[in-house]
Design a protein around this motif. Structure first.
Motif, PDB file in Angstrom:
ATOM      1  N   GLY A   7       0.796  -1.212   0.000  1.00 40.67           N
ATOM      2  CA  GLY A   7       0.000   0.000   0.000  1.00 40.67           C
ATOM      3  C   GLY A   7       0.829   1.262   0.000  1.00 40.67           C
ATOM      4  O   GLY A   7       2.030   1.257  -0.288  1.00 40.67           O
ATOM      5  N   ASP A   8       0.178   2.360   0.311  1.00 43.69           N
ATOM      6  CA  ASP A   8       0.811   3.669   0.353  1.00 43.69           C
ATOM      7  C   ASP A   8      -0.022   4.557   1.271  1.00 43.69           C
ATOM      8  O   ASP A   8      -0.857   4.058   2.027  1.00 43.69           O
ATOM      9  CB  ASP A   8       0.938   4.257  -1.056  1.00 43.69           C
ATOM     10  N   GLU A   9       0.168   5.856   1.195  1.00 40.12           N
ATOM     11  CA  GLU A   9      -0.550   6.753   2.102  1.00 40.12           C
ATOM     12  C   GLU A   9      -1.965   7.072   1.634  1.00 40.12           C
ATOM     13  O   GLU A   9      -2.698   7.768   2.337  1.00 40.12           O
ATOM     14  CB  GLU A   9       0.253   8.048   2.267  1.00 40.12           C
ATOM     15  N   PHE A  10      -2.357   6.558   0.480  1.00 40.17           N
ATOM     16  CA  PHE A  10      -3.735   6.710   0.000  1.00 40.17           C
ATOM     17  C   PHE A  10      -4.510   5.415   0.214  1.00 40.17           C
ATOM     18  O   PHE A  10      -5.512   5.377   0.931  1.00 40.17           O
ATOM     19  CB  PHE A  10      -3.741   7.115  -1.471  1.00 40.17           C
ATOM     20  N   ILE A  11      -4.052   4.334  -0.394  1.00 41.51           N
ATOM     21  CA  ILE A  11      -4.651   3.010  -0.168  1.00 41.51           C
ATOM     22  C   ILE A  11      -3.613   2.210   0.606  1.00 41.51           C
ATOM     23  O   ILE A  11      -2.670   1.660   0.038  1.00 41.51           O
ATOM     24  CB  ILE A  11      -5.027   2.321  -1.492  1.00 41.51           C
ATOM     25  N   PRO A  41       1.696   9.662  -1.359  1.00 43.52           N
ATOM     26  CA  PRO A  41       2.212  10.725  -2.226  1.00 43.52           C
ATOM     27  C   PRO A  41       3.183  11.686  -1.554  1.00 43.52           C
ATOM     28  O   PRO A  41       3.602  12.654  -2.202  1.00 43.52           O
ATOM     29  CB  PRO A  41       0.933  11.460  -2.606  1.00 43.52           C
ATOM     30  N   SER A  42       3.554  11.467  -0.277  1.00 42.95           N
ATOM     31  CA  SER A  42       4.540  12.349   0.337  1.00 42.95           C
ATOM     32  C   SER A  42       5.845  12.322  -0.449  1.00 42.95           C
ATOM     33  O   SER A  42       6.555  13.329  -0.542  1.00 42.95           O
ATOM     34  CB  SER A  42       4.793  11.938   1.791  1.00 42.95           C
ATOM     35  N   GLU A  43       6.161  11.146  -1.007  1.00 35.98           N
ATOM     36  CA  GLU A  43       7.281  11.010  -1.930  1.00 35.98           C
ATOM     37  C   GLU A  43       6.714  10.663  -3.297  1.00 35.98           C
ATOM     38  O   GLU A  43       5.824   9.809  -3.392  1.00 35.98           O
ATOM     39  CB  GLU A  43       8.244   9.931  -1.453  1.00 35.98           C
ATOM     40  N   ALA A  55       5.871   3.451  -6.885  1.00 33.74           N
ATOM     41  CA  ALA A  55       6.506   3.924  -5.662  1.00 33.74           C
ATOM     42  C   ALA A  55       6.835   2.734  -4.773  1.00 33.74           C
ATOM     43  O   ALA A  55       5.982   1.870  -4.549  1.00 33.74           O
ATOM     44  CB  ALA A  55       5.588   4.897  -4.923  1.00 33.74           C
ATOM     45  N   GLY A  56       8.047   2.713  -4.270  1.00 31.93           N
ATOM     46  CA  GLY A  56       8.456   1.629  -3.393  1.00 31.93           C
ATOM     47  C   GLY A  56       9.735   0.975  -3.874  1.00 31.93           C
ATOM     48  O   GLY A  56      10.257   1.278  -4.951  1.00 31.93           O
ATOM     49  N   ASP A  57      10.246   0.067  -3.069  1.00 31.70           N
ATOM     50  CA  ASP A  57      11.502  -0.625  -3.330  1.00 31.70           C
ATOM     51  C   ASP A  57      11.213  -1.993  -3.947  1.00 31.70           C
ATOM     52  O   ASP A  57      10.691  -2.885  -3.265  1.00 31.70           O
ATOM     53  CB  ASP A  57      12.259  -0.786  -2.015  1.00 31.70           C
TER      54      ASP A  57
END
Length: 352
Positions: A7-11, A41-43, A55-57
């Motif tokens: 996930g991320d900061e949205f989902i 989306p902060s990054e 986004a991500g490693d």
């Protein structure tokens, strides 16, 4: 069932995991979520090893995917490295997006892994954003608010030459009449607007249902007070709004783009605004994203510019997680998913 929830900061991974656990439990499967979150989306997202808007490693993701049955994500980089790490166990990749551009589809196809996704997942949010910003821009509200925030009371917005149209008196032309375009047409009809649409692939019955009249592109440009873009980006639609198209628009028209930045020739739009041929523009997307510091469009007072927010709502996040969980469960139980991005005629069932 080991399910990587990227996930991320949205989902978030937690949102994905809760949806996956509930859906697999419904079909009689036990889920073991493996969560990982990026800081988007902060990054910002970026191109990663041949996949876009990711986004991500990928290295860390590959470690989690090894031995996993499924991967669900919003925009984690599902690269060839990640797909290769899942060989022998990975049965499905689920992406909560309208297009899985963050997945190496060739690698997934070669590995026999279906990639399921969610066309139209944010149509409600985008449609409401389109109509809401359209109203604001037609009435000159963004510039007026900026003036007041800067300590200036500008009462000249009541001059007849400056006031804009109400939607009930406007003709709105939609370029693209897919899921989002149809919903925009429905909302506009409720306001009493006359709706024109151009889409070579449109269903005439669907257009009639939402009150949109299908026309050729030159007729749409000539008759519309507002031109709103809802087309997919293809070689045929790239820069469909160029200098010639802008010149063909009704003087004083408003351009709205919540689709893709590449649909518009930015330099031509800037020139049309500078010359006063258009009333203004609503731009939620740019080419490139984010726009460069020398891009004049976001700084123009007649441009209502936002940082790709049209599809951002809590409903999009929550409903996308639930929908992708259902698609993944369908594949894991041997069913045929609703939307699959790559050919995979024989989904692998696993009921253990």
């Amino acid at each position: 069932m080991r399910v990587v929830c990227a996930g991320d900061e949205f989902i978030s991974a937690r949102l994905l995991a809760d949806a996956v656990v509930a859906e697999l439990d419904r079909v009689g499967l036990a889920a073991e979520p493996l969560p990982i979150d990026s800081r988007w989306p902060s990054e910002p997202f970026e191109e990663v090893d041949g996949v876009r808007e990711a986004a991500g490693d990928p290295g860390r993701l590959a470690e989690l995917v090894a031995g996993a049955d499924a991967l669900v994500t919003h925009l984690a980089p599902v690269t060839k490295e990640v797909i290769t790490a899942g060989r022998g166990s990975l049965r499905v990749v689920g992406v909560t997006r309208g297009g899985p551009v963050n997945v190496d589809l060739s690698a997934a196809t070669d590995a026999g892994v279906p990639v399921v996704y969610l066309p139209g997942r944010n149509l409600g949010a985008v449609a409401e954003f389109t109509v809401g910003t359209m109203i604001c821009a037609m009435r000159g509200l963004p510039a007026a608010a900026a003036e007041l925030a800067g300590g200036r009371w500008d009462g000249t917005g009541f001059r007849y030459q400056r006031v804009g149209l109400e939607l009930r008196a406007a003709t709105v032309g939609l370029i693209g009449l897919g899921a989002v375009g149809l919903r925009v047409a429905e909302l506009l009809a409720a306001f009493g607007a006359q709706v024109l649409a151009h889409d070579p692939f449109a269903d005439p019955a669907a257009a009639a249902r939402v009150g949109a009249r299908l026309v050729e592109l030159p007729d749409l440009f000539a008759a519309s007070d507002v031109v709103s873009l809802h087309a997919r980006l293809t070689e045929q639609t790239r820069r469909i709004i160029d200098a010639a198209a802008l010149a063909a628009m009704r003087p004083g028209a408003l351009l709205v783009n919540t689709a893709r930045g590449e649909l518009v020739d930015s330099a031509a739009l800037d020139a049309a605004l500078a010359e006063g041929r258009l009333r203004g523009a609503v731009l939620d997307v740019f080419d490139p994203e984010p726009p460069g510091p020398d891009d004049p469009l976001p700084r123009r007072p007649e441009v209502f510019a936002t940082p790709h927010l049209a599809g951002a709502s809590r409903q999009v996040a929550e409903e996308s997680a639930a929908r992708i969980a259902r698609e993944v469960a369908t594949v894991l139980t041997g069913g045929v998913p609703t939307h699959q991005a790559n050919p995979h005629p024989n989904p692998v069932a696993n009921t253990g």
